[in-house]
Design an enzyme around this catalytic site. Structure first.
Site, short mmCIF file in Angstrom:
data_model
loop_
_atom_site.label_atom_id
_atom_site.label_comp_id
_atom_site.label_asym_id
_atom_site.label_seq_id
_atom_site.Cartn_x
_atom_site.Cartn_y
_atom_site.Cartn_z
N TYR A 260 -36.61 62.74 -8.01
CA TYR A 260 -36.76 62.40 -9.43
C TYR A 260 -37.37 61.01 -9.56
CZ TYR A 260 -32.07 60.44 -8.42
OH TYR A 260 -31.00 59.80 -7.86
N ASP B 254 -15.58 54.63 -7.13
CA ASP B 254 -15.43 55.22 -5.79
C ASP B 254 -14.10 54.85 -5.14
OD1 ASP B 254 -17.87 56.38 -6.05
OD2 ASP B 254 -18.88 55.24 -4.48
N ARG C 71 -30.50 52.49 -8.50
CA ARG C 71 -29.15 51.89 -8.57
C ARG C 71 -29.22 50.39 -8.82
NH1 ARG C 71 -25.77 48.51 -5.98
NH2 ARG C 71 -23.55 48.95 -6.17
#
Ligand code: FAD
Length: 405
Positions: free
Chosen positions: A221, A312, A111
């Site tokens: 991942y 969000d 991120r």
């Protein structure tokens, strides 16, 4: 008398993924835009995010293809395995298959790397003021006089439009919709980041692996160009300290807690040996209490008058479709396109943005919730899921409605 800054521009409240993406997209259409961010600086917050081709396509369109290639990983496949037996349940080829099918890659990225990518792009463009340590306290809007934003500390900013990209606990939403706090989902996410070079060869991985277990799942991942492995374990329940503290939802906002491996092992129970080995390799976990809201009920939850909500703030979602950041970036592109024609009244441009976006965001929120039920299924539902995956595999895992144009 408070000091007032007057400018005919778009004011973005929040410098996260949604806010920076919106500022960049608006600047690229020639809009005058300014960002205010409550935090005094940007820390390494968060962990990995998956970025599907619906999102990398947008980043490429903004001229960020090379920069993304330098920091992302591009996994070859998404493999679904049983967390109990370790058995493979289904595989979706990613890599070239996704590039050919959707015209853009499937990427996985930290991120903070994605955030830095957007921040660098904004700095390179120049002309987009970004004020840190600058917190929106409230706003007033009127059809004729624009939006007047009051900052903590007493400063006033004036703008044509306000984009509330201020996250899950959005103060802009609170004032615009007054619809209460996000609610805990009853799921906890434990997250860790491992250096691949610290792992034994058998645990290193350059693919997305989703391990499905009863009332739990694990996703791993690569990020940081493949050098690090991101690991997220989602389990049901509220930790004892949360119950003991009788925490209100508002208090959960900052509860990105350090968690001990013992806490996680207790929550997880017995899992397949290769998964257990990966979990055992982690020494430091962070724990997030996952909260969300009901899927959007209409365009009025995206925009009212001169104020719109993005990311969000508008549609917090469970991470089980890996699209929270993705939908924030799609919102950013859409709002900038709608605001591009500066002769149009702002309120009408934002109403069009809301009409364009709300159903897709609702669908992604709904699908993410459903994925959580399917991922965590027990008994006969679990049996049916595993059978369907083994028969249909890639057809079930591919999502043309989401990844396509
Ligand atoms: C476990 C987990 C896994 C996830 N995995 C994925 C994934 O694989 N793929 C994906 O796409 N997404 C994923 N997400 C979701 C993703 O991280 C978010 O949806 C996305 O980052 C949305 O960003 P945002 O900009 O809307 O909000 P935020 O990142 O929260 O940014 C909001 C910003 O607003 C600032 N702010 C708040 N209040 C004010 C104020 N009053 N004034 C000024 N500034 C303010 C905050 O400081 C913050 O910087 C995941 C989330 C979780 C929890």
């Amino acid at each position: 008398m408070p000091h007032m800054t007057t400018d005919q521009q778009v004011l973005v409240a929040g410098g996260g993924i949604a806010g920076l993406a919106a500022a960049l997209a608006c600047a690229q259409t020639g809009r005058s835009v300014r960002v205010i961010e409550r935090a005094a600086g940007f820390a390494e917050v968060g962990a990995g995010v998956q970025v599907g081709p619906n999102v990398t396509r947008i980043l490429h369109g903004w001229g960020l293809e090379r920069a993304l290639a330098q920091l992302a990983a591009f996994p070859d496949c998404l493999q679904v395995r049983s967390a109990v037996s370790g058995q493979e349940l289904g595989v979706l080829p990613l890599g070239d298959a996704v590039r050919q099918r959707y015209g853009a890659p499937y990427a996985t990225v930290h991120r903070s790397d994605l955030h830095r990518l957007l921040l660098d792009a904004l700095h390179m463009r120049g002309g987009v003021p970004l004020e840190l340590g600058c917190e929106l306290a409230s706003f007033q809007q009127s059809p004729d006089a624009g939006v007047r934003v009051s900052l903590v500390g007493g400063r006033i900013l004036q703008a044509d439009a306000l984009l509330g990209a201020d996250g899950l606990w959005s103060p802009v939403r609170q004032q615009l919709l007054d619809d209460g706090d996000p609610q805990p989902t009853g799921h906890l996410a434990y997250r860790a980041l491992l250096q691949q070079s610290d792992l034994p060869a058998a645990l290193r991985s350059q693919q997305v692996t989703v391990w499905l277990g009863p009332r739990q799942h694990v996703v791993q991942y690569p990020v940081r160009g493949g050098d690090a492995l991101n690991l997220v374990v989602v389990v049901h329940g509220a930790p004892d300290w949360l119950r003991a503290a009788n925490a209100t939802p508002g208090q959960l906002a900052n509860w990105n807690q350090q968690a001990s491996p013992a806490q996680l092992l207790q929550a997880l129970g017995t899992v397949a040996p290769p998964l257990q080995a990966l979990i055992d390799a982690v020494s430091a976990w962070r724990m997030w209490i996952l909260c969300d809201r009901a899927p959007m009920a209409g365009p009025g939850e995206h925009a009212r008058g001169r104020v719109a909500l993005l990311g969000d703030a508008a549609h917090p979602m469970r991470p089980y479709l890996a699209q929270g950041a993705g939908m924030a970036i799609e919102d950013a592109l859409a709002v900038a396109q709608m605001l591009a024609d500066q002769r149009r009244p702002v309120a009408s441009a934002l109403a069009d943005f809301a009409r364009l976006r709300w159903q897709r965001n609702r669908r992604v929120q709904q699908r993410a919730r459903r994925n959580g039920q399917v991922f965590h299924a027990r008994g006969v539902v679990r049996w049916g899921r595993d059978r369907a995956l083994s028969l249909l595999g890639a057809r079930l895992l591919d999502l043309p409605w989401l990844y396509g144009r």
